[in-house]
Design a protein around this motif. Structure first.
Motif, PDB file in Angstrom:
ATOM      1  N   LEU A 180     -10.654  27.650 -26.424  1.00  0.00           N
ATOM      2  CA  LEU A 180      -8.725  27.845 -25.568  1.00  0.00           C
ATOM      3  C   LEU A 180      -7.703  28.114 -25.759  1.00  0.00           C
ATOM      4  N   GLY A 181      -7.930  29.370 -26.811  1.00  0.00           N
ATOM      5  CA  GLY A 181      -7.566  30.917 -27.382  1.00  0.00           C
ATOM      6  C   GLY A 181      -7.373  31.434 -26.136  1.00  0.00           C
ATOM      7  N   GLU A 182      -8.516  32.297 -25.913  1.00  0.00           N
ATOM      8  CA  GLU A 182      -8.769  32.970 -24.070  1.00  0.00           C
ATOM      9  C   GLU A 182      -7.700  32.331 -23.295  1.00  0.00           C
ATOM     10  N   LEU A 183      -7.911  30.720 -23.174  1.00  0.00           N
ATOM     11  CA  LEU A 183      -7.390  30.202 -21.819  1.00  0.00           C
ATOM     12  C   LEU A 183      -5.588  30.016 -21.889  1.00  0.00           C
ATOM     13  N   LYS A 184      -5.166  30.135 -23.654  1.00  0.00           N
ATOM     14  CA  LYS A 184      -3.539  30.296 -24.409  1.00  0.00           C
ATOM     15  C   LYS A 184      -3.358  31.896 -23.627  1.00  0.00           C
ATOM     16  N   ALA A 185      -4.654  32.565 -23.999  1.00  0.00           N
ATOM     17  CA  ALA A 185      -4.101  34.015 -24.002  1.00  0.00           C
ATOM     18  C   ALA A 185      -3.944  34.570 -22.391  1.00  0.00           C
ATOM     19  N   GLN A 186      -4.587  34.266 -21.630  1.00  0.00           N
ATOM     20  CA  GLN A 186      -4.093  33.919 -20.277  1.00  0.00           C
ATOM     21  C   GLN A 186      -3.068  33.769 -19.333  1.00  0.00           C
ATOM     22  N   ALA A 231      -0.098  21.212 -18.803  1.00  0.00           N
ATOM     23  CA  ALA A 231       0.893  20.903 -19.820  1.00  0.00           C
ATOM     24  C   ALA A 231       1.473  22.711 -20.570  1.00  0.00           C
ATOM     25  N   LEU A 232       0.821  23.793 -20.833  1.00  0.00           N
ATOM     26  CA  LEU A 232       0.780  24.682 -21.047  1.00  0.00           C
ATOM     27  C   LEU A 232       2.136  25.921 -20.437  1.00  0.00           C
ATOM     28  N   GLN A 233       1.958  25.143 -18.834  1.00  0.00           N
ATOM     29  CA  GLN A 233       2.740  26.161 -17.865  1.00  0.00           C
ATOM     30  C   GLN A 233       2.912  24.862 -16.941  1.00  0.00           C
ATOM     31  N   PRO A 234       4.033  24.159 -17.240  1.00  0.00           N
ATOM     32  CA  PRO A 234       4.418  23.202 -15.968  1.00  0.00           C
ATOM     33  C   PRO A 234       4.659  23.945 -14.960  1.00  0.00           C
ATOM     34  N   ASP A 235       5.528  25.088 -14.297  1.00  0.00           N
ATOM     35  CA  ASP A 235       5.466  25.360 -13.775  1.00  0.00           C
ATOM     36  C   ASP A 235       4.152  25.194 -12.273  1.00  0.00           C
ATOM     37  N   THR A 236       2.876  24.948 -12.864  1.00  0.00           N
ATOM     38  CA  THR A 236       2.205  25.464 -11.773  1.00  0.00           C
ATOM     39  C   THR A 236       2.379  24.473 -10.900  1.00  0.00           C
ATOM     40  N   ILE A 237       1.527  25.154  -9.533  1.00  0.00           N
ATOM     41  CA  ILE A 237       1.900  24.309  -8.588  1.00  0.00           C
ATOM     42  C   ILE A 237       0.161  23.321  -9.245  1.00  0.00           C
ATOM     43  N   LYS A 238      -0.397  22.393  -9.212  1.00  0.00           N
ATOM     44  CA  LYS A 238      -0.538  21.151  -9.646  1.00  0.00           C
ATOM     45  C   LYS A 238      -1.964  21.380  -8.489  1.00  0.00           C
ATOM     46  N   ALA A 239      -3.445  21.530  -9.092  1.00  0.00           N
ATOM     47  CA  ALA A 239      -4.682  21.578  -8.415  1.00  0.00           C
ATOM     48  C   ALA A 239      -5.469  20.993  -9.143  1.00  0.00           C
ATOM     49  N   GLU A 240      -6.837  20.604  -7.516  1.00  0.00           N
ATOM     50  CA  GLU A 240      -7.251  20.132  -8.081  1.00  0.00           C
ATOM     51  C   GLU A 240      -8.606  20.662  -8.444  1.00  0.00           C
ATOM     52  N   ALA A 241      -9.418  20.499  -9.109  1.00  0.00           N
ATOM     53  CA  ALA A 241     -10.572  21.412  -9.187  1.00  0.00           C
ATOM     54  C   ALA A 241     -11.757  22.048  -8.595  1.00  0.00           C
ATOM     55  N   SER A 291      -1.659  31.253 -11.153  1.00  0.00           N
ATOM     56  CA  SER A 291      -2.417  30.218 -10.590  1.00  0.00           C
ATOM     57  C   SER A 291      -3.307  29.277 -11.471  1.00  0.00           C
ATOM     58  N   ALA A 292      -3.956  28.910 -10.561  1.00  0.00           N
ATOM     59  CA  ALA A 292      -4.875  28.065 -11.316  1.00  0.00           C
ATOM     60  C   ALA A 292      -6.335  28.850 -10.741  1.00  0.00           C
ATOM     61  N   ARG A 293      -6.473  29.544  -9.061  1.00  0.00           N
ATOM     62  CA  ARG A 293      -7.840  30.355  -9.244  1.00  0.00           C
ATOM     63  C   ARG A 293      -7.676  31.842  -9.537  1.00  0.00           C
ATOM     64  N   GLU A 294      -6.237  32.519 -10.259  1.00  0.00           N
ATOM     65  CA  GLU A 294      -6.289  33.662 -10.192  1.00  0.00           C
ATOM     66  C   GLU A 294      -6.464  33.127 -11.903  1.00  0.00           C
ATOM     67  N   LEU A 295      -6.764  32.425 -12.735  1.00  0.00           N
ATOM     68  CA  LEU A 295      -7.095  32.111 -14.026  1.00  0.00           C
ATOM     69  C   LEU A 295      -8.783  31.378 -13.837  1.00  0.00           C
ATOM     70  N   ARG A 296      -9.187  31.323 -12.793  1.00  0.00           N
ATOM     71  CA  ARG A 296     -10.872  30.894 -12.810  1.00  0.00           C
ATOM     72  C   ARG A 296     -10.951  32.467 -12.434  1.00  0.00           C
ATOM     73  N   LEU A 297     -10.651  33.180 -11.835  1.00  0.00           N
ATOM     74  CA  LEU A 297     -11.229  34.300 -11.194  1.00  0.00           C
ATOM     75  C   LEU A 297     -11.091  35.566 -12.838  1.00  0.00           C
ATOM     76  N   ASN A 298      -9.596  35.491 -13.170  1.00  0.00           N
ATOM     77  CA  ASN A 298      -9.441  36.462 -14.463  1.00  0.00           C
ATOM     78  C   ASN A 298     -10.264  36.067 -15.752  1.00  0.00           C
ATOM     79  N   GLY A 299     -10.408  34.840 -16.112  1.00  0.00           N
ATOM     80  CA  GLY A 299     -10.990  34.598 -17.641  1.00  0.00           C
ATOM     81  C   GLY A 299     -12.023  33.531 -17.512  1.00  0.00           C
ATOM     82  N   GLY A 325       1.350  35.669 -20.639  1.00  0.00           N
ATOM     83  CA  GLY A 325       2.009  36.583 -19.367  1.00  0.00           C
ATOM     84  C   GLY A 325       3.056  36.004 -19.063  1.00  0.00           C
ATOM     85  N   ARG A 326       4.256  36.957 -18.622  1.00  0.00           N
ATOM     86  CA  ARG A 326       5.128  37.090 -18.526  1.00  0.00           C
ATOM     87  C   ARG A 326       5.337  35.639 -16.799  1.00  0.00           C
ATOM     88  N   ASP A 327       4.607  36.046 -16.108  1.00  0.00           N
ATOM     89  CA  ASP A 327       4.263  35.624 -14.457  1.00  0.00           C
ATOM     90  C   ASP A 327       3.965  33.851 -15.036  1.00  0.00           C
TER      91      ASP A 327
END
Length: 447
Positions: A360-366, A404-414, A374-382, A369-371
């Motif tokens: 969870l800490g690594e997810l929060k760290a990802q 919950a942490l990034q409300p402006d994220t475009i909702k995506a299905e798994a 996206s969900a796909r960037e989170l998957r590829l980078n994290g 950032g200021r920007d």
């Protein structure tokens, strides 16, 4: 090497068996492929030779014998110990023969996918420890004849918890307790709605009897906060309805937070490179054994009619409608509180993605950032969801935390984030090299 069947069915549970039977009865050639050594799926899992079978719920008594007899009479061919690998870029279906170690390539006219449901377990501190299993997994062990020993705690939400507790009690190994996140007793008016489904009432009586006889306690509105190593066993810290924490020493804990369709990486219904593809049973919609049988029959008939150039009936079965209403009532009765906040408040070292051991800490760290990421960037980078399961276990939780942490994220299905990748299975290079693929398709690889 078998010839190509008209219809290939993947999955030997009630939906797959019913589909193969109905398709074979239409006069077409059918192969039913099952990854285990025997048919039955999770619901009708068969005991190991010499083991005592677990008594099924009243509504399921005699159902497997009826299904198996009809399958035998239909003439459908059964191939066990076969794992579904995927569909290649030409529409060929790849099956790993776990007996010979060879990769079998089929080019059926229709593919029916009956891969069942997937058990949901939300992240908790310690849920990755040895001795922590899913309730469904423990139930399968029990059905196969392996009665677990020691102190067992069953926790999460849903009627499966009581079903497992009842079966363990009948096997002489009652659980220490059943911990239910919701409180079904607090919803009596909703529960009265079950009277409109009289077929389930004997099942309810069977599940409630050992609890009412105090064979095991049923703690409601209670959550497992953390799981820790304790000597040779485990310790579970429970948050009680009054907010107090209770610590309980156990040897094993079975977790279950619901079911969802096991559709990760599977093609959608329709046609693909001339191949008719149909999803059936719980892989299409989680409605239980009776609906799975009915949906399997529908799919077998539909596949046969479409191959013959006939239009299948469009009407929805009354059984499907009935079971859909029943599942909605059960979901309302066992409705647990929203757990997103509970996961967010877990310690940072709480594992979210078990395949890649991402926390969870690594997810929060990802996401710090200021920007906006996206969900796909989170998957590829994290690397969340990048392991062998391809995200089918962790991505739903990861995406809910992200929202919950990034409300402006475009909702995506798994499935949008992970892509259409069936969970990885090891296949030897020699098996791939020896696969019976036409020369002009040698370059085709799994999609």
């Amino acid at each position: 090497m078998r010839g190509d069947p008209d219809i290939l069915v993947v999955g030997g549970g009630p939906a797959g068996v019913a589909a193969a039977t109905a398709a074979a009865e239409s006069g077409l050639s059918v192969i039913l492929s099952e990854m285990r050594a025997s048919l039955g799926g999770a619901i009708h899992r068969q005991p190991a030779p010499g083991s005592k079978p677990i008594a099924p719920l009243p509504s399921l008594r005699g159902r497997w014998q009826s299904l198996r007899s009809a399958l035998t009479a239909s003439g459908a061919e059964v191939a066990t110990r076969r794992s579904f690998i995927g569909i290649d870029s030409t529409g060929a279906v790849m099956i790993d023969n776990r007996v010979t170690g060879q990769l079998e390539i089929y080019r059926p006219r229709a593919l029916i996918l009956a891969c069942g449901a997937l058990e949901v377990v939300r992240p908790r501190p310690g849920w990755q420890l040895p001795g922590v299993v899913t309730a469904g997994g423990l139930q399968v062990m029990l059905k196969e004849g392996c009665v677990p020993k020691g102190r067992i705690l069953i926790a999460g939400s849903g009627p499966l918890l009581l079903a497992l507790a009842t079966q363990l009690t009948a096997a002489g190994q009652p659980p220490v307790a059943v911990v239910e996140g919701g409180n079904p007793i607090a919803r009596p008016l909703v529960a009265l709605g079950l009277l409109a489904s009289p077929s389930i009432l004997p099942d309810v009586a069977t599940l409630m009897q050992p609890m009412l006889m105090r064979r095991f306690p049923w703690w409601r509105s209670t959550e497992v906060e953390t799981i820790e190593q304790s000597g040779d066993g485990l310790a579970a810290c429970l948050r009680l309805p009054n907010g107090r924490i209770r610590r309980i020493e156990i040897d094993r804990i079975a977790l279950h937070d619901g079911l969802r369709s096991n559709d990760f990486g599977l093609p959608t219904d329709g046609a693909r490179d001339g191949l008719i593809v149909l999803r059936v049973g719980d892989v299409r919609e989680v409605l239980g054994a009776h609906a799975a049988e009915e949906d399997g029959r529908r799919a077998g008939i539909e596949a046969a009619m479409r191959i013959k150039g006939q239009a299948p009936p469009a009407a929805v079965s009354a059984i499907i409608v009935r079971e859909r209403r029943l599942q909605a009532k059960l979901a309302a009765i066992f409705q647990p509180p929203d757990r997103t906040a509970a996961v967010l408040n877990c310690p940072d070292e709480t594992v979210i993605c078990r395949c890649e051991n991402r926390t969870l800490g690594e997810l929060k760290a990802q996401l710090s950032g200021r920007d906006t990421m996206s969900a796909r960037e989170l998957r590829l980078n994290g690397r969340f969801g990048m392991g062998a399961c391809q995200g089918r276990f962790c991505l739903p939780s990861t995406l809910s935390i992200m929202a919950a942490l990034q409300p402006d994220t475009i909702k995506a299905e798994a499935t949008e984030v992970a892509g259409q990748r069936w969970p990885l299975r090891p296949v030897s290079l020699s098996a791939l090299a020896d696969a019976d693929v036409a020369p002009d398709r040698q370059s085709a690889m799994p999609s």
